[in-house]
Scaffold this motif. Structure first.
Motif, short mmCIF file in Angstrom:
data_model
loop_
_atom_site.label_atom_id
_atom_site.label_comp_id
_atom_site.label_asym_id
_atom_site.label_seq_id
_atom_site.Cartn_x
_atom_site.Cartn_y
_atom_site.Cartn_z
N PRO A 83 0.83 -1.21 0.00
CA PRO A 83 0.00 0.00 0.00
C PRO A 83 0.86 1.26 0.00
CG PRO A 83 0.02 -0.99 2.17
CD PRO A 83 0.74 -1.94 1.28
N PRO A 84 0.28 2.42 -0.25
CA PRO A 84 1.07 3.67 -0.24
C PRO A 84 1.67 3.94 1.14
CG PRO A 84 -1.05 4.00 -1.31
CD PRO A 84 -1.10 2.64 -0.69
N ARG A 107 3.27 -1.73 -12.07
CA ARG A 107 2.34 -0.80 -11.43
C ARG A 107 0.94 -0.90 -12.00
NH1 ARG A 107 6.15 4.14 -12.95
NH2 ARG A 107 6.08 2.84 -14.84
N VAL A 108 0.82 -1.26 -13.27
CA VAL A 108 -0.48 -1.36 -13.92
C VAL A 108 -0.57 -2.70 -14.65
CG1 VAL A 108 -0.82 1.13 -14.16
CG2 VAL A 108 0.40 -0.13 -15.94
N LYS A 160 -6.41 5.26 -0.02
CA LYS A 160 -6.21 4.78 -1.38
C LYS A 160 -7.10 5.55 -2.34
CE LYS A 160 -5.07 0.10 0.12
NZ LYS A 160 -5.43 -1.34 0.04
N THR A 161 -6.53 5.96 -3.44
CA THR A 161 -7.27 6.68 -4.47
C THR A 161 -8.01 5.68 -5.36
OG1 THR A 161 -5.36 6.64 -5.94
CG2 THR A 161 -5.56 8.51 -4.43
N ASN A 164 -5.99 -0.16 -10.31
CA ASN A 164 -4.77 -0.87 -10.69
C ASN A 164 -4.54 -2.10 -9.83
OD1 ASN A 164 -4.27 1.11 -12.63
ND2 ASN A 164 -3.02 2.34 -11.22
N LEU A 165 -4.87 -2.00 -8.54
CA LEU A 165 -4.70 -3.14 -7.65
C LEU A 165 -5.63 -4.28 -8.05
CD1 LEU A 165 -3.32 -4.20 -5.09
CD2 LEU A 165 -5.15 -3.18 -3.75
N ASN A 182 -7.88 5.42 -8.52
CA ASN A 182 -6.96 4.92 -9.53
C ASN A 182 -6.10 3.79 -8.98
OD1 ASN A 182 -5.61 4.72 -11.94
ND2 ASN A 182 -4.18 6.38 -11.49
N HIS A 183 -5.65 3.95 -7.73
CA HIS A 183 -4.84 2.91 -7.10
C HIS A 183 -5.64 1.62 -6.90
CE1 HIS A 183 -1.89 1.05 -4.44
NE2 HIS A 183 -2.89 0.81 -3.59
N ASP A 218 8.40 -2.39 -6.48
CA ASP A 218 7.43 -1.34 -6.80
C ASP A 218 6.96 -1.37 -8.25
OD1 ASP A 218 9.81 -0.63 -7.86
OD2 ASP A 218 10.01 1.28 -6.80
#
Length: 484
Positions: free
Chosen positions: A70-71, A130-131, A184-185, A191-192, A187-188, A127
């Motif tokens: 997570p961020p 990502r997508v 979490k946004t 992607n997750l 967008n995140h 990391d």
């Protein structure tokens, strides 16, 4: 297997060859080679397989991990711990060369892995991808992870338990960073969700639950050691290690009904063999008359004959009451069909003794009952004590088991899974069944002794240079003159 020959006849692997394939993981090795053939598409596939065989054997066992965090999670600290313990290299997105497209990104990653020989030693992506597009580009070039670990935040009020020995990993709790974590946004989350779909077959999730980074690292290491072993069949060959009174008979009967296995009680098998009119039965009866226990060679002959029968080879089996000593365990591993699941039911000696001494059987119906001391069931004439449940026999059996238990578990090491048997019977059965549903926790034990190579078995090539040492034994030794 889905392969067919020219006459459209299914090709089935004979059951007697399956344990050998499982022990040496040959099926998984050729699955790895077939995967590389499909990705690389070489012109000369025969030559490629010859050159790729050794590389595929090493890359099959190398851990390839993708870490999804997570961020604001300190992923570099966790990656540093995994790099130290697993001996693999952690790679970040900043170490990859500049790229303009997903295909160029995947090509740069592959070039870096090949340049530094990380494909054979293993790697850890901390990391990226990502997508979804980056993950698909990596998979198209054959960069496929063996484990994808997702760290999930959980909110627990209890403080994390630190170890007595302080370190930079155990002193840092993930709970403190949880309160500072950004939400979490959308967008995140999107992607997750896409990454979970791409890596669904190898994805595992770990909750923080207030753990330290060292505790999270140990949990990740445990998961990486459990791999999905490719095998042509799924016949279970289970050995239940546990004392009398641990519930091993009930668990073995449950597994036999649940998975259609052959239930083997070694004590019953020994008594059944003793009554047979053959040389083995006569020798056992003679040993019983002289009150001598059967040695390891006699016991393995009895077990081998039962395990190599047609029903055990076809269905699989669950065995309890054997092995008793480490020597028995070594002889069991040398068989053509060694066990592929070792489950230890852990119950303390006092609990087992109480269960056995208070057990009663109805002499009319044969039902089993558990009565405490001084209860009315003990005075009931229909209830009797089994001859093996007298205190002398119970003490002897429990003493023998607990004397050999530690040595058996040391021999089995990581291939054995310990289950707490002090809980309810239903919970024990559920835990044992979960051990069968997951992949083995360690590669199979290979204990077969190495064969000695004699001089007659060595093949010589005429083009090899001559070794003049072979004439030393043919020539008469030179005389040694003393100068004194």
């Amino acid at each position: 297997m889905g392969t067919v020959d020219a006459i459209k006849r299914p090709l089935n692997i004979p059951l007697k060859f399956v344990p050998y394939l499982e022990k040496h993981r040959i099926y998984g090795l050729f699955c790895e080679i077939a995967k590389q053939l499909i990705i690389k598409k070489p012109l000369n596939h025969i030559l490629y397989v010859k050159q790729c065989l050794q590389h595929a054997a090493r890359s099959r066992d190398a851990p390839r991990i993708v870490l999804i965090c997570p961020p604001d999670f300190d992923r570099k600290l966790l990656a540093e711990y995994l790099e130290l313990k697993l001996g693999i290299k952690s790679i970040g997105i900043n170490e990859v060369e500049a790229f303009n497209s997903n295909e160029e990104f995947a090509a740069n990653v592959r070039k870096m892995l090949r340049k530094l020989y990380f494909e054979e030693s293993g790697w850890l992506f901390i990391d990226f991808p990502r997508v979804k597009s980056e993950a698909c580009a990596l998979k198209s070039l054959g960069i496929i992870p063996t484990h994808v670990i997702e760290i999930i935040w959980t909110d627990f009020s209890a403080e994390s338990t630190l170890q007595s020995t302080p370190s930079r990993y155990s002193a840092t709790s993930t709970r403190g960073s949880h309160h500072k974590m950004r939400p979490k946004t959308p967008n995140h989350l999107h992607n997750l969700h896409d990454l979970r779909a791409v890596y669904s077959s190898v994805l595992v999730q770990i909750e923080t639950a207030g753990r330290t980074y060292e505790e999270l690292g140990r949990a990740c290491i445990t998961l990486t050691r459990r791999r999905k072993y490719r095998t042509p069949c799924c016949n279970f060959r289970v050995v239940l290690i546990g004392p009398r009174g641990s519930g091993r008979r009930s668990v073995a009967g449950y597994l036999a009904r649940r998975y259609n296995l052959v239930c083997i009680d070694f004590d019953y098998l020994l008594a059944q063999t003793r009554m047979q009119n053959n040389k083995l039965g006569e020798s056992l009866r003679c040993l019983t008359c002289w009150e001598i226990r059967a040695d390891a060679d006699v016991k393995i002959r009895i077990v081998k004959r039962r395990l190599m029968s047609a029903d055990c080879l076809k269905k699989g089996w669950v065995l309890f009451g054997y092995p008793i000593t480490v020597e028995d365990f070594k002889l069991l591993d040398v068989l053509t069909t060694p066990p592929n699941r070792i489950i230890c039911i852990d119950v303390d000696e006092a609990t087992c003794r109480e269960r056995l001494v208070s057990r009663r059987f109805n002499v009319i119906t044969g039902s089993e009952h558990n009565s405490s001391r001084g209860s009315e069931e003990q005075s009931n004439p229909d209830f009797a004590v089994h001859c093996k449940d007298y205190e002398i026999a119970v003490s002897q059996n429990l003493k023998e088991y607990f004397t050999n238990r530690d040595s058996l578990l040391r021999y089995a090491s990581e291939s054995a899974i310990t289950v707490d048997g002090a809980v309810s019977e239903r919970n024990v059965k559920e835990k044992v069944e979960s051990c069968l549903s997951q992949a083995p926790s360690a590669p199979p034990r290979i204990r077969k002794p190495k064969e000695e190579i004699t001089a007659e078995d060595i093949e010589f090539d005429p083009d090899d240079p001559t070794d003049f040492k072979i004439y030393d034994e043919l020539r008469r030794p030179d005389s040694i003159l003393s100068l004194v």
